[in-house]
Design a protein around this motif. Structure first.
Motif, PDB file in Angstrom:
ATOM      1  N   LEU A   1      21.383   6.602  38.650  1.00  0.00           N
ATOM      2  CA  LEU A   1      19.934   6.457  38.573  1.00  0.00           C
ATOM      3  C   LEU A   1      19.476   6.075  37.169  1.00  0.00           C
ATOM      4  O   LEU A   1      18.536   5.294  36.998  1.00  0.00           O
ATOM      5  CB  LEU A   1      19.241   7.758  38.996  1.00  0.00           C
ATOM      6  CG  LEU A   1      18.997   7.952  40.488  1.00  0.00           C
ATOM      7  CD1 LEU A   1      18.457   9.348  40.756  1.00  0.00           C
ATOM      8  CD2 LEU A   1      18.028   6.899  41.024  1.00  0.00           C
ATOM      9  N   GLY A   2      20.136   6.646  36.160  1.00  0.00           N
ATOM     10  CA  GLY A   2      19.707   6.390  34.789  1.00  0.00           C
ATOM     11  C   GLY A   2      20.802   5.870  33.893  1.00  0.00           C
ATOM     12  O   GLY A   2      20.623   5.811  32.664  1.00  0.00           O
ATOM     13  N   ASN A   3      21.960   5.526  34.461  1.00  0.00           N
ATOM     14  CA  ASN A   3      23.087   5.079  33.650  1.00  0.00           C
ATOM     15  C   ASN A   3      23.756   3.870  34.312  1.00  0.00           C
ATOM     16  O   ASN A   3      23.704   3.710  35.535  1.00  0.00           O
ATOM     17  CB  ASN A   3      24.117   6.203  33.495  1.00  0.00           C
ATOM     18  CG  ASN A   3      23.542   7.441  32.843  1.00  0.00           C
ATOM     19  OD1 ASN A   3      23.474   7.552  31.628  1.00  0.00           O
ATOM     20  ND2 ASN A   3      23.113   8.397  33.660  1.00  0.00           N
ATOM     21  N   GLU A   4      24.399   3.059  33.501  1.00  0.00           N
ATOM     22  CA  GLU A   4      25.118   1.898  33.998  1.00  0.00           C
ATOM     23  C   GLU A   4      26.598   2.029  33.698  1.00  0.00           C
ATOM     24  O   GLU A   4      26.996   2.670  32.724  1.00  0.00           O
ATOM     25  CB  GLU A   4      24.594   0.609  33.348  1.00  0.00           C
ATOM     26  CG  GLU A   4      23.180   0.253  33.743  1.00  0.00           C
ATOM     27  CD  GLU A   4      22.749  -1.079  33.153  1.00  0.00           C
ATOM     28  OE1 GLU A   4      23.516  -1.615  32.314  1.00  0.00           O
ATOM     29  OE2 GLU A   4      21.689  -1.582  33.523  1.00  0.00           O
ATOM     30  N   ILE A   5      27.418   1.431  34.555  1.00  0.00           N
ATOM     31  CA  ILE A   5      28.841   1.289  34.278  1.00  0.00           C
ATOM     32  C   ILE A   5      29.147  -0.200  34.375  1.00  0.00           C
ATOM     33  O   ILE A   5      29.146  -0.780  35.488  1.00  0.00           O
ATOM     34  CB  ILE A   5      29.694   2.097  35.285  1.00  0.00           C
ATOM     35  CG1 ILE A   5      29.463   3.594  35.079  1.00  0.00           C
ATOM     36  CG2 ILE A   5      31.189   1.779  35.101  1.00  0.00           C
ATOM     37  CD1 ILE A   5      30.256   4.487  36.001  1.00  0.00           C
ATOM     38  N   THR A   6      29.380  -0.815  33.242  1.00  0.00           N
ATOM     39  CA  THR A   6      29.651  -2.257  33.196  1.00  0.00           C
ATOM     40  C   THR A   6      31.094  -2.557  32.854  1.00  0.00           C
ATOM     41  O   THR A   6      31.550  -3.688  33.036  1.00  0.00           O
ATOM     42  CB  THR A   6      28.729  -2.933  32.171  1.00  0.00           C
ATOM     43  OG1 THR A   6      28.931  -2.321  30.891  1.00  0.00           O
ATOM     44  CG2 THR A   6      27.269  -2.781  32.572  1.00  0.00           C
TER      45      THR A   6
END
Length: 333
Positions: free
Chosen positions: A324-329
Motif C-alpha cells: 500500500l505504501g511501499n514499492e519493490i522494484t
C-alpha cells in the motif's frame, strides 16, 4: 545404565521417585507442567541464569523458572553458570534425586548425568537416530519429511546417541511450519516424558532398559540436524525451485525467519508463501505485482506467492498491506 542401578531403581516402584528437571524454554516448561499434573516428585529444577532482555535490559527468568515458581513453590531452582562448578554439583547431589529429566537444555557433563541411580534421560524432537542435533524440527521440514516424532533416551558420552526408551510419531502436514510443528511435538513429548518416568519407575529388576540406536540403523546415511546459521535461512530464487523455497520458509517460520535478499541490498524476512505455476516471461528472481497487490517471484521451477513479510524497520505484515505504501522494484537473488 548399570544393571546394579536398574535393580536399585526398580525397588522404588512402591515409593515416589525423586526427580530433578533440567530445561529452559517454553518447550521444556510445558513438559514440566505436564509432569506436575502427572504427580511426579520433582525435588529440584535446573535452568539457565536470568538474562537481560528488552530495551531496558532487565533480567528476565527462563520460561522454566517462571513455571517452577508458579507450580512448585519452595522447590529449589538452580541456575548455574558452569555445570562443573563444585558448589552446583554439591547442591545437586544433596537433592538425592533418583532420576534426572532433561528437555531443551545444555549438554550435560558426565559428572551430572551419571549422578542419579536411575540415570538421566532426555527428550529429543525427532525419531532418533534420525535428525540428531540442535535443530531437528527445522531440518525435518527442510527435507520435506511427512513424518517426524519425539524420542526419550538415556544420556551417554556422545550427543543424542544413548539407548532409546520410548518414541511417538507425529505427522508433518503440508501447512505445518516450524512453529506449529514445535507445538505438536511439545504436546506429544510432554506425555511421552511422563510415560517414560513410569516405565523407569516400574521396571523389573535386572531389565536393561532401552534399545541401542545401532539396532535401528539400516546402513544408509542418516539425516542430521545441526544448528541453524544465517546461510541456512537464505532464499535463493535464482537457484532453487518454488518447492525448495517454500520448504525453507516453512522451516524457519516464525523464528528465526527465512531471508530474501533483493538486488538493491535490502533484506526481507519471509514468514508465509504459496507455490504457483511459472509466470510466463519472467526470469528467476524477477517480480510480478498484480493489480490486487499480490507479490509473485519466479524461481528456476515454479513461482512463489509471498504472503507475510517483514521489511527492515517495519513490522511483520501481509504483503498487500506492505505494498500500500511501499514499492519493490528490484529483483530477488
Amino acid at each position: 545404565m548399570r544393571i546394579s542401578g536398574e535393580i536399585e531403581c526398580a525397588l522404588l516402584k512402591h515409593h515416589r521417585m525423586r526427580i530433578v528437571f533440567f530445561g529452559t524454554p517454553e518447550f521444556a516448561s510445558t513438559v514440566l507442567e505436564r509432569m506436575v499434573d502427572h504427580g511426579c516428585g520433582i525435588v529440584g529444577v535446573v535452568t539457565t541464569p536470568d538474562r537481560p532482555s528488552g530495551r531496558g535490559h532487565r533480567l528476565q527468568p527462563s520460561s522454566v523458572k517462571e513455571t517452577a515458581q508458579k507450580l512448585l513453590p519452595g522447590t529449589p531452582i538452580l541456575q548455574p553458570d558452569k555445570l562443573r562448578d563444585n558448589d552446583f554439583l554439591d547442591t545437586l547431589r544433596a537433592l538425592e534425586a533418583d532420576l534426572f529429566v532433561v528437555v531443551a537444555f545444555r549438554m550435560l557433563p558426565r559428572d551430572v548425568w551419571a549422578m542419579p541411580k536411575c540415570g538421566t534421560f532426555n527428550l529429543h524432537a525427532s525419531l532418533l537416530p534420525r535428525y540428531r542435533g540442535a535443530a531437528p524440527i527445522q531440518h525435518a521440514i527442510l527435507n520435506g519429511e511427512s513424518m517426524t516424532g519425539v524420542t526419550t533416551f538415556f544420556l551417554d558420552e556422545d550427543i543424542d546417541t544413548g539407548r532409546i526408551l520410548l518414541q511417538r510419531s507425529v505427522t508433518i502436514s503440508d501447512t505445518d511450519n516450524g512453529g506449529t510443528l514445535h507445538d505438536k511435538l511439545m504436546d506429544v513429548g510432554a506425555d511421552l516424558v511422563c510415560e517414560t518416568i513410569d516405565l523407569i519407575k516400574n521396571a523389573e529388576p535386572g531389565i536393561h532398559l532401552g534399545t541401542s540406536q545401532k539396532e535401528l540403523m539400516t546402513g544408509e546415511p542418516l539425516p542430521s540436524a545441526p544448528k541453524i546459521f544465517k546461510e541456512d535461512r537464505e532464499l535463493h530464487f535464482t537457484k532453487d525451485s518454488a518447492r525448495q523455497i517454500l520448504l525453507r520458509i516453512r522451516a524457519m517460520s516464525p523464528y528465526p525467519a527465512a531471508l530474501a535478499l533483493l538486488s538493491d541490498g535490502v533484506e526481507i524476512k519471509v514468514f508465509d508463501a504459496r507455490v504457483l505455476p511459472d509466470v510466463p516471461g519472467l526470469n528467476p528472481g524477477e517480480v510480478h505485482i498484480t493489480d490486487d497487490r499480490r507479490l509473485i517471484v519466479q524461481t528456476v521451477e515454479g513461482a512463489v506467492l509471498l504472503l507475510v513479510i517483514q521489511a527492515p524497520s517495519k513490522r511483520r505484515m501481509a504483503v498487500e498491506d506492505y505494498l500500500l505504501g511501499n514499492e519493490i522494484t528490484a529483483t530477488f537473488q
